[in-house]
Write a protein that holds these residues in place. Structure first.
Motif, PDB file in Angstrom:
ATOM      1  N   ALA A  11       0.694  -1.214   0.030  1.00 44.91           N
ATOM      2  CA  ALA A  11       0.096   0.100  -0.084  1.00 44.91           C
ATOM      3  C   ALA A  11       0.755   1.195   0.074  1.00 44.91           C
ATOM      4  CB  ALA A  11      -1.000   0.040   1.114  1.00 44.91           C
ATOM      5  N   GLU A  12       1.959   1.214   0.737  1.00 38.86           N
ATOM      6  CA  GLU A  12       2.454   2.599   0.858  1.00 38.86           C
ATOM      7  C   GLU A  12       3.709   2.727  -0.362  1.00 38.86           C
ATOM      8  OE1 GLU A  12       2.834  -0.367   2.288  1.00 38.86           O
ATOM      9  OE2 GLU A  12       4.494  -0.380   4.045  1.00 38.86           O
ATOM     10  N   GLY A  13       3.788   2.028  -1.201  1.00 37.08           N
ATOM     11  CA  GLY A  13       4.684   1.951  -2.426  1.00 37.08           C
ATOM     12  C   GLY A  13       6.177   1.719  -1.807  1.00 37.08           C
ATOM     13  N   PHE A  14       7.069   1.299  -2.846  1.00 35.58           N
ATOM     14  CA  PHE A  14       8.411   1.062  -2.513  1.00 35.58           C
ATOM     15  C   PHE A  14       9.260   1.753  -3.410  1.00 35.58           C
ATOM     16  CE2 PHE A  14      10.945  -2.884  -0.665  1.00 35.58           C
ATOM     17  CZ  PHE A  14      12.017  -2.181  -0.483  1.00 35.58           C
ATOM     18  N   PRO A  15      10.140   2.755  -2.794  1.00 30.28           N
ATOM     19  CA  PRO A  15      10.358   3.510  -1.571  1.00 30.28           C
ATOM     20  C   PRO A  15       8.699   4.058  -1.259  1.00 30.28           C
ATOM     21  CG  PRO A  15      11.514   4.548  -3.131  1.00 30.28           C
ATOM     22  CD  PRO A  15      11.084   3.527  -3.785  1.00 30.28           C
ATOM     23  N   ALA A  16       8.509   3.782   0.239  1.00 27.36           N
ATOM     24  CA  ALA A  16       7.321   4.335   0.841  1.00 27.36           C
ATOM     25  C   ALA A  16       7.159   5.948   0.605  1.00 27.36           C
ATOM     26  CB  ALA A  16       7.277   3.859   2.196  1.00 27.36           C
ATOM     27  N   LEU A  17       5.952   6.471   0.440  1.00 28.74           N
ATOM     28  CA  LEU A  17       5.744   7.525   0.188  1.00 28.74           C
ATOM     29  C   LEU A  17       6.403   8.701   0.950  1.00 28.74           C
ATOM     30  CD1 LEU A  17       3.871   9.531  -1.763  1.00 28.74           C
ATOM     31  CD2 LEU A  17       2.189   9.032  -0.342  1.00 28.74           C
ATOM     32  N   PHE A  18       6.161   8.514   2.308  1.00 28.94           N
ATOM     33  CA  PHE A  18       6.697   9.629   3.224  1.00 28.94           C
ATOM     34  C   PHE A  18       7.881   9.048   3.920  1.00 28.94           C
ATOM     35  CE2 PHE A  18       2.171  10.616   2.942  1.00 28.94           C
ATOM     36  CZ  PHE A  18       2.381  11.923   2.647  1.00 28.94           C
ATOM     37  N   CYS A  19       8.505   7.904   3.377  1.00 26.24           N
ATOM     38  CA  CYS A  19       9.552   7.292   4.280  1.00 26.24           C
ATOM     39  C   CYS A  19      11.001   7.628   3.990  1.00 26.24           C
ATOM     40  CB  CYS A  19       9.380   5.946   4.171  1.00 26.24           C
ATOM     41  SG  CYS A  19      10.387   4.864   5.407  1.00 26.24           S
ATOM     42  N   GLU A  20      11.729   8.082   5.227  1.00 25.65           N
ATOM     43  CA  GLU A  20      12.946   8.059   4.966  1.00 25.65           C
ATOM     44  C   GLU A  20      13.684   7.238   5.647  1.00 25.65           C
ATOM     45  OE1 GLU A  20      14.431  10.436   3.422  1.00 25.65           O
ATOM     46  OE2 GLU A  20      12.741  11.614   2.995  1.00 25.65           O
ATOM     47  N   CYS A  21      13.343   5.880   5.733  1.00 29.90           N
ATOM     48  CA  CYS A  21      14.121   4.702   6.387  1.00 29.90           C
ATOM     49  C   CYS A  21      15.178   4.298   5.479  1.00 29.90           C
ATOM     50  CB  CYS A  21      13.249   3.693   6.717  1.00 29.90           C
ATOM     51  SG  CYS A  21      12.980   2.338   5.485  1.00 29.90           S
ATOM     52  N   SER A  75      -9.391  -7.627  -5.701  1.00 27.72           N
ATOM     53  CA  SER A  75      -9.064  -8.888  -4.971  1.00 27.72           C
ATOM     54  C   SER A  75      -9.680  -8.282  -3.460  1.00 27.72           C
ATOM     55  CB  SER A  75      -7.569  -8.891  -4.428  1.00 27.72           C
ATOM     56  OG  SER A  75      -7.047  -7.598  -4.001  1.00 27.72           O
ATOM     57  N   HIS A  76      -9.803  -7.142  -3.315  1.00 27.46           N
ATOM     58  CA  HIS A  76     -10.383  -6.731  -1.956  1.00 27.46           C
ATOM     59  C   HIS A  76     -10.166  -5.132  -1.851  1.00 27.46           C
ATOM     60  CE1 HIS A  76      -6.015  -6.596  -0.894  1.00 27.46           C
ATOM     61  NE2 HIS A  76      -6.451  -6.099   0.245  1.00 27.46           N
ATOM     62  N   SER A  77     -10.924  -4.433  -0.976  1.00 25.81           N
ATOM     63  CA  SER A  77     -11.261  -3.023  -0.850  1.00 25.81           C
ATOM     64  C   SER A  77      -9.851  -2.083  -0.402  1.00 25.81           C
ATOM     65  CB  SER A  77     -12.383  -2.632   0.079  1.00 25.81           C
ATOM     66  OG  SER A  77     -11.877  -2.710   1.510  1.00 25.81           O
ATOM     67  N   HIS A  78      -8.837  -2.843   0.112  1.00 26.96           N
ATOM     68  CA  HIS A  78      -7.689  -1.885   0.320  1.00 26.96           C
ATOM     69  C   HIS A  78      -7.428  -1.062  -0.904  1.00 26.96           C
ATOM     70  CE1 HIS A  78      -6.559  -4.562   3.835  1.00 26.96           C
ATOM     71  NE2 HIS A  78      -7.697  -4.202   4.091  1.00 26.96           N
ATOM     72  N   SER A  79      -7.025   0.084  -0.177  1.00 31.37           N
ATOM     73  CA  SER A  79      -6.534   1.519  -1.265  1.00 31.37           C
ATOM     74  C   SER A  79      -5.617   0.979  -2.269  1.00 31.37           C
ATOM     75  CB  SER A  79      -6.191   2.798  -0.632  1.00 31.37           C
ATOM     76  OG  SER A  79      -4.746   2.122   0.061  1.00 31.37           O
ATOM     77  N   ASP A  80      -4.724   0.119  -1.952  1.00 33.85           N
ATOM     78  CA  ASP A  80      -3.504  -0.377  -2.840  1.00 33.85           C
ATOM     79  C   ASP A  80      -4.020  -1.213  -4.016  1.00 33.85           C
ATOM     80  OD1 ASP A  80      -3.644  -1.932  -0.585  1.00 33.85           O
ATOM     81  OD2 ASP A  80      -1.596  -2.700  -1.403  1.00 33.85           O
TER      82      ASP A  80
END
Ligand SMILES: [Zn+2]
Ligand SMILES: [Zn+2]
Ligand SMILES: [Zn+2]
Length: 276
Positions: A11-21, A75-80
């Protein structure tokens, strides 16, 4: 059968949208196969599994023609996996012009339909003029306009709704495209054991971590493959793909490849095409 991975992240994408890890930083620096959009699979160019929020980028930067898609299997309702806001952009002729246009067919579970129904931007013009909705039932098979059959199976995911994944059959080949699922529920496993599988795509959200509820990691993927193989359900030359990754797995594409080299699994990447 032609299968094209449009996106391979959670869902958050990879790299993740807001992530600085550290993993996201390394993925941004490395680029290429380490840039993953949210998941979608194109089947023979005209049927689509899931409708992720990155469809616009897929169309503009990768040349994917969504106008050719006649059936969508959610597949299901999740936003991704379901972007209702972009789905209604299929409304012609205001937002799209397609010669001899006819309604497309969208298959989804009840929760996904509820999300769609709650999002009605143009109340006087309901969506049924340009798309017909079928609410999926588990273990039922639905035929797409391109003749490919999709069977909806229970996933171990999002217990508040009927989350599922699909077996894809064209009369010659059998493909299983399973994302957003933990280790398969018993009834799903029992069904899969009746098949002769040419292609198996598995949720690998957790990467090398040994977790198997809601999503899976590589150790759980190995257990699925072992059980299906022992039951004789997986062909000896079957293609096995892992996908649906997050930064939490801590690994870049090549590191994932090294991790599953001995297993013979393919690590998916955005745009990857598999011909069966
Ligand atoms: Zn997902
Ligand atoms: Zn991150
Ligand atoms: Zn999900």
């Amino acid at each position: 059968m032609k299968l094209q991975y449009l996106g391979t992240a959670a869902a958050e994408g990879f790299p993740a949208l807001f992530c600085e890890c550290d993993t996201c930083r390394r993925a941004r620096e490395a680029g290429g196969k380490n840039l993953r959009m949210r998941t979608g699979l194109l089947v023979n160019d005209t049927a689509l599994i899931d409708f992720p929020p990155d469809v616009m980028a897929m169309m503009q930067y990768r040349g994917i023609r969504f106008s050719a898609v006649r059936d969508i299997f959610v597949s299901h309702s999740h936003s991704d996996h379901l972007d209702v806001e972009d789905l209604v952009m299929r409304r012609g002729p205001v937002f799209c012009v397609i010669e001899n246009d006819r309604p497309i067919h969208v298959h989804m579970n009840a929760m996904s339909k509820q999300r769609l129904d709650e999002y009605i931007p143009y109340e006087r013009e309901p969506y049924d003029g340009y798309m017909r909705i079928t609410v999926n039932e588990y273990f039922k098979t639905y035929e797409a306009e391109n003749g490919v059959r999709f069977t909806f199976l229970p996933a171990d995911h999002a217990p508040k709704e009927q989350a599922g994944f699909y077996v894809i059959e064209d009369g010659e080949k059998t493909a299983v495209y399973a994302n957003d699922t933990g280790f398969f529920p018993e009834e799903t496993m029992a069904y899969l054991k009746t098949l002769s599988i040419d292609f198996l795509s598995l949720d690998c959200t957790y990467g090398p971590r040994d977790l198997d509820r809601g999503h899976m990691g590589i150790p759980a993927n190995r257990r699925v493959v072992k059980e299906l193989r022992e039951a004789g359900a997986l062909k000896a030359d079957a293609t096995i793909v892992i996908h649906h990754f997050t930064h939490n797995c801590g690994l870049l594409h090549e590191e994932l490849e090294r991790e599953v080299e001995k297993d013979g699994f393919l690590v998916s990447y955005d745009g990857m095409i598999v011909e069966l």
